[in-house]
Design a protein around this motif. Structure first.
Motif, mmCIF file in Angstrom:
data_model
loop_
_atom_site.group_PDB
_atom_site.id
_atom_site.type_symbol
_atom_site.label_atom_id
_atom_site.label_comp_id
_atom_site.label_asym_id
_atom_site.label_seq_id
_atom_site.Cartn_x
_atom_site.Cartn_y
_atom_site.Cartn_z
ATOM 1 N N ALA A 90 2.755 6.007 -2.722
ATOM 2 C CA ALA A 90 3.955 6.745 -3.111
ATOM 3 C C ALA A 90 3.986 7.024 -4.609
ATOM 4 N N LYS A 91 3.625 6.034 -5.409
ATOM 5 C CA LYS A 91 3.610 6.181 -6.863
ATOM 6 C C LYS A 91 2.693 7.323 -7.283
ATOM 7 N N GLU A 92 1.572 7.472 -6.576
ATOM 8 C CA GLU A 92 0.578 8.487 -6.927
ATOM 9 C C GLU A 92 0.949 9.885 -6.420
ATOM 10 N N VAL A 93 1.481 9.965 -5.200
ATOM 11 C CA VAL A 93 1.648 11.282 -4.576
ATOM 12 C C VAL A 93 3.045 11.880 -4.690
ATOM 13 N N ALA A 94 4.047 11.079 -5.041
ATOM 14 C CA ALA A 94 5.430 11.569 -5.089
ATOM 15 C C ALA A 94 5.592 12.885 -5.858
ATOM 16 N N PRO A 95 4.932 13.060 -7.011
ATOM 17 C CA PRO A 95 5.108 14.314 -7.757
ATOM 18 C C PRO A 95 4.415 15.517 -7.105
ATOM 19 N N TYR A 96 3.642 15.274 -6.051
ATOM 20 C CA TYR A 96 2.821 16.338 -5.476
ATOM 21 C C TYR A 96 3.253 16.776 -4.068
ATOM 22 N N ILE A 97 4.306 16.156 -3.526
ATOM 23 C CA ILE A 97 4.664 16.427 -2.137
ATOM 24 C C ILE A 97 6.139 16.765 -1.961
ATOM 25 N N ASP A 98 6.427 17.364 -0.819
ATOM 26 C CA ASP A 98 7.795 17.746 -0.459
ATOM 27 C C ASP A 98 8.571 16.569 0.109
ATOM 28 N N ARG A 99 7.888 15.723 0.874
ATOM 29 C CA ARG A 99 8.547 14.607 1.561
ATOM 30 C C ARG A 99 7.527 13.644 2.135
ATOM 31 N N CYS A 100 8.009 12.483 2.558
ATOM 32 C CA CYS A 100 7.193 11.518 3.296
ATOM 33 C C CYS A 100 7.756 11.383 4.696
ATOM 34 N N ILE A 101 6.882 11.365 5.677
ATOM 35 C CA ILE A 101 7.271 11.232 7.081
ATOM 36 C C ILE A 101 6.584 9.991 7.643
ATOM 37 N N PHE A 102 7.354 9.110 8.260
ATOM 38 C CA PHE A 102 6.732 7.923 8.848
ATOM 39 C C PHE A 102 7.225 7.711 10.278
ATOM 40 N N SER A 103 6.457 6.966 11.037
ATOM 41 C CA SER A 103 6.856 6.607 12.399
ATOM 42 C C SER A 103 6.226 5.273 12.754
ATOM 43 N N PHE A 104 6.823 4.612 13.737
ATOM 44 C CA PHE A 104 6.267 3.354 14.237
ATOM 45 C C PHE A 104 5.414 3.641 15.465
ATOM 46 N N VAL A 105 4.360 2.876 15.627
ATOM 47 C CA VAL A 105 3.426 3.096 16.725
ATOM 48 C C VAL A 105 4.121 2.928 18.077
ATOM 49 N N ILE A 137 0.828 -1.204 0.000
ATOM 50 C CA ILE A 137 0.000 0.000 0.000
ATOM 51 C C ILE A 137 0.863 1.254 0.000
ATOM 52 N N PHE A 138 1.985 1.216 0.726
ATOM 53 C CA PHE A 138 2.901 2.350 0.726
ATOM 54 C C PHE A 138 3.358 2.652 -0.699
ATOM 55 N N GLU A 139 3.714 1.609 -1.447
ATOM 56 C CA GLU A 139 4.168 1.832 -2.821
ATOM 57 C C GLU A 139 3.042 2.364 -3.693
ATOM 58 N N MET A 140 1.854 1.850 -3.495
ATOM 59 C CA MET A 140 0.721 2.324 -4.286
ATOM 60 C C MET A 140 0.485 3.820 -4.062
ATOM 61 N N LYS A 163 13.732 -0.639 5.510
ATOM 62 C CA LYS A 163 14.453 -0.981 4.281
ATOM 63 C C LYS A 163 13.511 -0.945 3.079
ATOM 64 N N SER A 164 12.327 -1.510 3.227
ATOM 65 C CA SER A 164 11.360 -1.549 2.138
ATOM 66 C C SER A 164 10.845 -0.156 1.789
ATOM 67 N N LEU A 165 10.522 0.638 2.810
ATOM 68 C CA LEU A 165 10.037 1.998 2.561
ATOM 69 C C LEU A 165 11.128 2.848 1.913
ATOM 70 N N GLY A 166 12.367 2.625 2.327
ATOM 71 C CA GLY A 166 13.478 3.352 1.733
ATOM 72 C C GLY A 166 13.652 3.010 0.265
ATOM 73 N N GLU A 167 13.521 1.726 -0.066
ATOM 74 C CA GLU A 167 13.657 1.279 -1.453
ATOM 75 C C GLU A 167 12.542 1.836 -2.334
ATOM 76 N N VAL A 168 11.320 1.811 -1.819
ATOM 77 C CA VAL A 168 10.187 2.345 -2.577
ATOM 78 C C VAL A 168 10.367 3.840 -2.807
ATOM 79 N N SER A 169 10.791 4.550 -1.779
ATOM 80 C CA SER A 169 10.980 5.995 -1.891
ATOM 81 C C SER A 169 12.041 6.335 -2.925
ATOM 82 N N ALA A 170 13.138 5.576 -2.922
ATOM 83 C CA ALA A 170 14.202 5.791 -3.902
ATOM 84 C C ALA A 170 13.685 5.545 -5.317
ATOM 85 N N LYS A 171 12.837 4.547 -5.454
ATOM 86 C CA LYS A 171 12.270 4.190 -6.762
ATOM 87 C C LYS A 171 11.482 5.340 -7.370
ATOM 88 N N TYR A 172 10.768 6.101 -6.511
ATOM 89 C CA TYR A 172 9.919 7.183 -7.005
ATOM 90 C C TYR A 172 10.494 8.580 -6.726
#
Length: 282
Positions: free
Chosen positions: A140-155, A135-138, A181-190
């Motif tokens: 990210a693919k859509e919003v990457a061109p529209y945002i400054d950055r992504c911020i995430f945290s663990f509960v 879902i993160f990749e889905m 690691k996965s979120l980093g890879e997806v972010s680099a991809k987009y």
């Protein structure tokens, strides 16, 4: 002075008219949640307010009027879109609808003033690591061109959270590393800049930056303004954000998110103050 409109409740989604009116009239009253009889009045003028921070899970109600604020003030927006459905976030729009609204907001305010929050990340039998990554990749693919950055945290695993969400599966360090690691890879991809929030844990080896989500650099670059680099303690442990003044009221949000710990945070702080007073008296 930094004004935070979404730290206590989702004012953008549920109290839009009140929020707009406060800026039109140039002031807001804020009640101290620890000492209810103490009420502070903040001037909402460009001379007094350095930046207005917004944080919401649905900006649709304010899209037609947000220019009333952005044309007068420095601003920065956090848009929370997660992997969860109505079983966890009953009052939040669908992921597809949220993405659509984020794009509209970005077109109005500009991508430099908009961050996508993917937090908090929690695990259940339904919301697995694989589910989060997909879902993160889905998104990210859509919003990457529209945002400054992504911020995430663990509960954060508070006791009340365990009671509200007995289905939650505590995150291990291994889980966090796999996710990071996965979120980093997806972010680099987009081509998406990604950072943590509310932690001192470093995941730089996965291409993830460590920073506060509200810093003088972030809001300064977004508004083409240079702010003084003031020393600050952050808003809580592991927080690297500059201090802000919250408006709105706790326990007033109707999103009904099962993981919400805004109230837990304030009660925890309240108990700490009471214990300190008891020690002094003794």
């Amino acid at each position: 002075m930094i004004i935070n409109t979404g730290g206590r409740t989702d004012t953008v989604q549920y109290y839009t008219k009140w929020l707009i009116k406060r800026f039109e009239e140039g002031y807001v009253l804020s009640r101290n949640p620890l000492f209810p009889n103490k009420v502070t009045s903040y001037e909402l003028t460009p001379e007094k307010v350095d930046c207005v921070i917004f944080c919401s899970k649905n900006y649709e109600p304010i899209l037609n009027e947000i220019n009333k604020i952005t044309e007068k003030f420095n601003t920065y927006f956090h848009y929370t879109i997660t992997a969860y459905g109505k079983d966890v976030e009953p009052g939040v729009p669908t992921i597809e609808k949220s993405i659509e609204t984020l794009k509209k907001l970005s077109n109005i305010i500009g991508k430099k003033r908009l961050a996508w929050r993917y937090d908090p990340i929690l695990l259940t039998k339904k919301y697995t690591i694989q589910q989060h990554v997909e879902i993160f990749e889905m998104i990210a693919k859509e919003v990457a061109p529209y945002i400054d950055r992504c911020i995430f945290s663990f509960v954060e695993m508070y006791k009340k959270l365990e009671k509200n969400m007995p289905e939650i599966i505590p995150l291990t360090d291994t889980d966090k590393n796999i996710l990071a690691k996965s979120l980093g890879e997806v972010s680099a991809k987009y081509g998406l800049y990604i950072q943590t929030c509310g932690t001192n844990k470093k995941y730089s080896n996965y291409g993830i930056n460590i920073s506060g989500c509200i810093t003088t650099d972030i809001i300064g670059n977004a508004n083409k303004t240079v702010f003084k680099d003031l020393k600050h303690k952050g808003m809580r442990e592991g927080c690297h954000c500059i201090e802000s003044r919250d408006i709105g009221a706790y326990d007033a949000c109707m999103n009904g998110c099962k993981y919400c710990y805004a109230i837990i945070q304030i009660l925890k702080k309240h108990l700490k103050i009471i214990n300190t007073i008891i020690l002094i008296l003794h």
